[in-house]
Design a protein around this motif. Structure first.
Motif, PDB file in Angstrom:
ATOM      1  N   SER A   1     -41.705  17.516 105.948  1.00 39.84           N
ATOM      2  CA  SER A   1     -41.397  17.110 104.576  1.00 39.84           C
ATOM      3  C   SER A   1     -41.582  18.281 103.613  1.00 39.84           C
ATOM      4  O   SER A   1     -40.756  18.501 102.712  1.00 39.84           O
ATOM      5  CB  SER A   1     -42.276  15.930 104.164  1.00 39.84           C
ATOM      6  N   GLU A   2     -42.660  19.038 103.799  1.00 36.86           N
ATOM      7  CA  GLU A   2     -42.904  20.189 102.934  1.00 36.86           C
ATOM      8  C   GLU A   2     -41.820  21.241 103.112  1.00 36.86           C
ATOM      9  O   GLU A   2     -41.361  21.861 102.143  1.00 36.86           O
ATOM     10  CB  GLU A   2     -44.282  20.786 103.247  1.00 36.86           C
ATOM     11  N   LEU A   3     -41.396  21.462 104.371  1.00 33.26           N
ATOM     12  CA  LEU A   3     -40.343  22.449 104.633  1.00 33.26           C
ATOM     13  C   LEU A   3     -39.017  22.034 104.003  1.00 33.26           C
ATOM     14  O   LEU A   3     -38.205  22.892 103.639  1.00 33.26           O
ATOM     15  CB  LEU A   3     -40.168  22.641 106.136  1.00 33.26           C
ATOM     16  N   LEU A   4     -38.804  20.733 103.876  1.00 32.39           N
ATOM     17  CA  LEU A   4     -37.562  20.216 103.293  1.00 32.39           C
ATOM     18  C   LEU A   4     -37.691  19.972 101.795  1.00 32.39           C
ATOM     19  O   LEU A   4     -36.922  19.212 101.216  1.00 32.39           O
ATOM     20  CB  LEU A   4     -37.156  18.921 104.000  1.00 32.39           C
ATOM     21  N   GLY A   5     -38.681  20.596 101.178  1.00 31.08           N
ATOM     22  CA  GLY A   5     -38.824  20.518  99.727  1.00 31.08           C
ATOM     23  C   GLY A   5     -39.400  19.219  99.225  1.00 31.08           C
ATOM     24  O   GLY A   5     -39.035  18.752  98.136  1.00 31.08           O
ATOM     25  N   GLY A   6     -40.292  18.610  99.997  1.00 36.85           N
ATOM     26  CA  GLY A   6     -40.912  17.362  99.567  1.00 36.85           C
ATOM     27  C   GLY A   6     -40.064  16.135  99.816  1.00 36.85           C
ATOM     28  O   GLY A   6     -40.131  15.160  99.047  1.00 36.85           O
ATOM     29  N   ALA A   7     -39.275  16.147 100.878  1.00 41.14           N
ATOM     30  CA  ALA A   7     -38.416  15.008 101.205  1.00 41.14           C
ATOM     31  C   ALA A   7     -39.253  13.767 101.499  1.00 41.14           C
ATOM     32  O   ALA A   7     -40.439  13.859 101.846  1.00 41.14           O
ATOM     33  CB  ALA A   7     -37.534  15.348 102.408  1.00 41.14           C
ATOM     34  N   SER A   8     -38.632  12.610 101.371  1.00 37.39           N
ATOM     35  CA  SER A   8     -39.303  11.333 101.630  1.00 37.39           C
ATOM     36  C   SER A   8     -39.933  11.336 103.020  1.00 37.39           C
ATOM     37  O   SER A   8     -39.286  11.669 104.022  1.00 37.39           O
ATOM     38  CB  SER A   8     -38.296  10.185 101.519  1.00 37.39           C
ATOM     39  N   LEU A   9     -41.198  10.943 103.085  1.00 36.54           N
ATOM     40  CA  LEU A   9     -41.891  10.908 104.375  1.00 36.54           C
ATOM     41  C   LEU A   9     -41.222   9.923 105.329  1.00 36.54           C
ATOM     42  O   LEU A   9     -41.152  10.168 106.534  1.00 36.54           O
ATOM     43  CB  LEU A   9     -43.359  10.523 104.165  1.00 36.54           C
ATOM     44  N   PHE A  10     -40.741   8.814 104.808  1.00 36.48           N
ATOM     45  CA  PHE A  10     -40.077   7.831 105.669  1.00 36.48           C
ATOM     46  C   PHE A  10     -38.792   8.406 106.253  1.00 36.48           C
ATOM     47  O   PHE A  10     -38.521   8.284 107.453  1.00 36.48           O
ATOM     48  CB  PHE A  10     -39.792   6.562 104.880  1.00 36.48           C
TER      49      PHE A  10
ATOM     50  N   HIS B   1     -32.302 -12.736  99.826  1.00 34.41           N
ATOM     51  CA  HIS B   1     -31.759 -12.613 101.175  1.00 34.41           C
ATOM     52  C   HIS B   1     -32.505 -11.588 102.031  1.00 34.41           C
ATOM     53  O   HIS B   1     -32.419 -11.649 103.255  1.00 34.41           O
ATOM     54  CB  HIS B   1     -30.277 -12.211 101.118  1.00 34.41           C
ATOM     55  N   PHE B   2     -33.211 -10.663 101.436  1.00 35.68           N
ATOM     56  CA  PHE B   2     -33.757  -9.551 102.214  1.00 35.68           C
ATOM     57  C   PHE B   2     -35.035  -9.023 101.567  1.00 35.68           C
ATOM     58  O   PHE B   2     -35.071  -8.749 100.380  1.00 35.68           O
ATOM     59  CB  PHE B   2     -32.710  -8.423 102.306  1.00 35.68           C
ATOM     60  N   ARG B   3     -36.084  -8.918 102.371  1.00 36.07           N
ATOM     61  CA  ARG B   3     -37.326  -8.291 101.909  1.00 36.07           C
ATOM     62  C   ARG B   3     -37.519  -6.999 102.684  1.00 36.07           C
ATOM     63  O   ARG B   3     -37.401  -6.981 103.907  1.00 36.07           O
ATOM     64  CB  ARG B   3     -38.523  -9.217 102.140  1.00 36.07           C
ATOM     65  N   TRP B   4     -37.828  -5.938 101.979  1.00 36.87           N
ATOM     66  CA  TRP B   4     -37.973  -4.647 102.651  1.00 36.87           C
ATOM     67  C   TRP B   4     -39.370  -4.095 102.470  1.00 36.87           C
ATOM     68  O   TRP B   4     -40.081  -4.415 101.519  1.00 36.87           O
ATOM     69  CB  TRP B   4     -36.933  -3.653 102.152  1.00 36.87           C
ATOM     70  N   MET B   5     -39.752  -3.230 103.388  1.00 33.92           N
ATOM     71  CA  MET B   5     -41.066  -2.605 103.342  1.00 33.92           C
ATOM     72  C   MET B   5     -41.005  -1.185 102.804  1.00 33.92           C
ATOM     73  O   MET B   5     -41.947  -0.704 102.182  1.00 33.92           O
ATOM     74  CB  MET B   5     -41.691  -2.584 104.743  1.00 33.92           C
ATOM     75  N   TYR B   6     -39.895  -0.473 103.091  1.00 36.24           N
ATOM     76  CA  TYR B   6     -39.814   0.941 102.725  1.00 36.24           C
ATOM     77  C   TYR B   6     -38.553   1.274 101.936  1.00 36.24           C
ATOM     78  O   TYR B   6     -38.605   2.027 100.974  1.00 36.24           O
ATOM     79  CB  TYR B   6     -39.882   1.820 103.990  1.00 36.24           C
ATOM     80  N   LEU B   7     -37.413   0.730 102.347  1.00 41.61           N
ATOM     81  CA  LEU B   7     -36.155   1.042 101.681  1.00 41.61           C
ATOM     82  C   LEU B   7     -35.323  -0.228 101.556  1.00 41.61           C
ATOM     83  O   LEU B   7     -35.296  -1.045 102.477  1.00 41.61           O
ATOM     84  CB  LEU B   7     -35.352   2.081 102.479  1.00 41.61           C
ATOM     85  N   PRO B   8     -34.609  -0.414 100.465  1.00 44.80           N
ATOM     86  CA  PRO B   8     -33.728  -1.585 100.316  1.00 44.80           C
ATOM     87  C   PRO B   8     -32.408  -1.398 101.056  1.00 44.80           C
ATOM     88  O   PRO B   8     -31.357  -1.820 100.584  1.00 44.80           O
ATOM     89  CB  PRO B   8     -33.535  -1.670  98.792  1.00 44.80           C
ATOM     90  N   VAL B   9     -32.456  -0.751 102.206  1.00 43.20           N
ATOM     91  CA  VAL B   9     -31.285  -0.520 103.053  1.00 43.20           C
ATOM     92  C   VAL B   9     -31.610  -1.084 104.434  1.00 43.20           C
ATOM     93  O   VAL B   9     -32.482  -0.561 105.133  1.00 43.20           O
ATOM     94  CB  VAL B   9     -30.949   0.984 103.165  1.00 43.20           C
TER      95      VAL B   9
END
Length: 291
Positions: free
Chosen positions: A90-99, A34-42
């Motif tokens: 991202s670095e300031l947030l401790g390596g959070a997901s770039l997306f 039903h759904f194809r995703w590029m970055y997140l399955p949300v």
């Protein structure tokens, strides 16, 4: 109001994910029937990442690729400010997901852009007119890119903030914003033109050159490191312009594409019709508001 337009746009974008898509291509990261995703399955988050998002995230993750003798380096067409901000945050947030960071950054920049657009318009027109301008901006169908993992909201904020600072005689801050705009989008330098007109404005309303225009040397100098970066990586300081040939694009005058003869008549008529509809709708709405 901004929240309402974002929810409206998001609703239609998510609805579009339920329609049949073509066969999977290499850039789809995953999917089910039903759904194809590029970055997140949300669905509600993945819809904000399309097309150029991949290039900006690649630059944020691995910097610009080196020169390759067997073809174009497409990443060079995308300017470094936005991916640099994404990587830094991202670095300031401790390596959070770039997306995820890109989504957050775009929403913050859009909110700031709306605030300073409202402030800028209120310098000359009533508050109701300023609110109408904001509503027209956010109701425009292409405004969904302001919330996507794209540099559009960053460039918009820098533009309105720079012009607001020029109008309120904060020339130094405006010059820094213009310099950042040059690093945000290939057409960021265009913002220097209205800034120049404002810097030349005098009390009697007659434009004349003043020492204030020297502040524009800041964005001019900001171009030099960008040219040097492309010279060092690709041996061509204007590589970011020349790489457009990979997509069969070339520089041209605004709106000329509407009158190209190699496209169907329907495309041109639709574009002109929608443009006229937008103009008349805006004039009608302004006519109902205060003078």
């Amino acid at each position: 109001m901004a929240r309402g337009t974002r929810l409206w746009v998001l609703g239609w974008m998510v609805l579009g994910t339920f329609f049949t898509r073509g066969p999977p291509r290499v850039h789809w990261a995953g999917g089910d029937e039903h759904f194809r995703w590029m970055y997140l399955p949300v669905r509600a988050l993945d819809v904000w990442g399309r097309w150029d998002t991949m290039f900006y995230l690649d630059i944020a993750r691995d910097a610009y690729p080196p020169w390759r003798p067997d073809g174009w380096v497409y990443h060079a067409a995308f300017f470094p400010l936005y991916p640099s901000l994404v990587r830094g945050l991202s670095e300031l947030l401790g390596g959070a997901s770039l997306f995820h960071v890109g989504l957050l950054l775009s929403q913050v920049m859009l909110a700031l852009a709306v605030v300073y657009l409202d402030k800028l318009v209120r310098l000359d027109r009533p508050g109701a007119f300023a609110e109408l301008c904001v509503a027209c901006l956010l109701a425009y169908p292409g405004s969904h890119f302001f919330s996507a993992v794209y540099p559009e909201s960053t460039a918009l904020f820098l533009g309105v903030f720079a012009l607001y600072c020029v109008r309120t005689r904060r020339e130094g801050v405006a010059a820094l914003a213009l310099a950042l705009a040059v690093w945000a989008r290939p057409n960021g330098w265009i913002l220097c033109l209205p800034a120049l007109l404002e810097l030349c404005r005098t009390g009697d309303g007659r434009p004349r050159l003043t020492p204030r225009v020297l502040w524009l040397l800041v964005p001019v100098v900001a171009v030099l490191p960008l040219l040097g970066l492309h010279w060092q990586l690709y041996g061509d300081p204007l590589y970011f312009v020349h790489v457009q040939a990979a997509w069969k694009r070339q520089l041209g005058l605004p709106l000329v594409a509407l009158f190209r003869l190699d496209r169907s008549v329907g495309v041109g008529l639709l574009a002109v019709g929608l443009g006229l509809l937008a103009i008349f709708s805006f004039r009608w709405a302004v006519g109902l508001g205060p003078n």
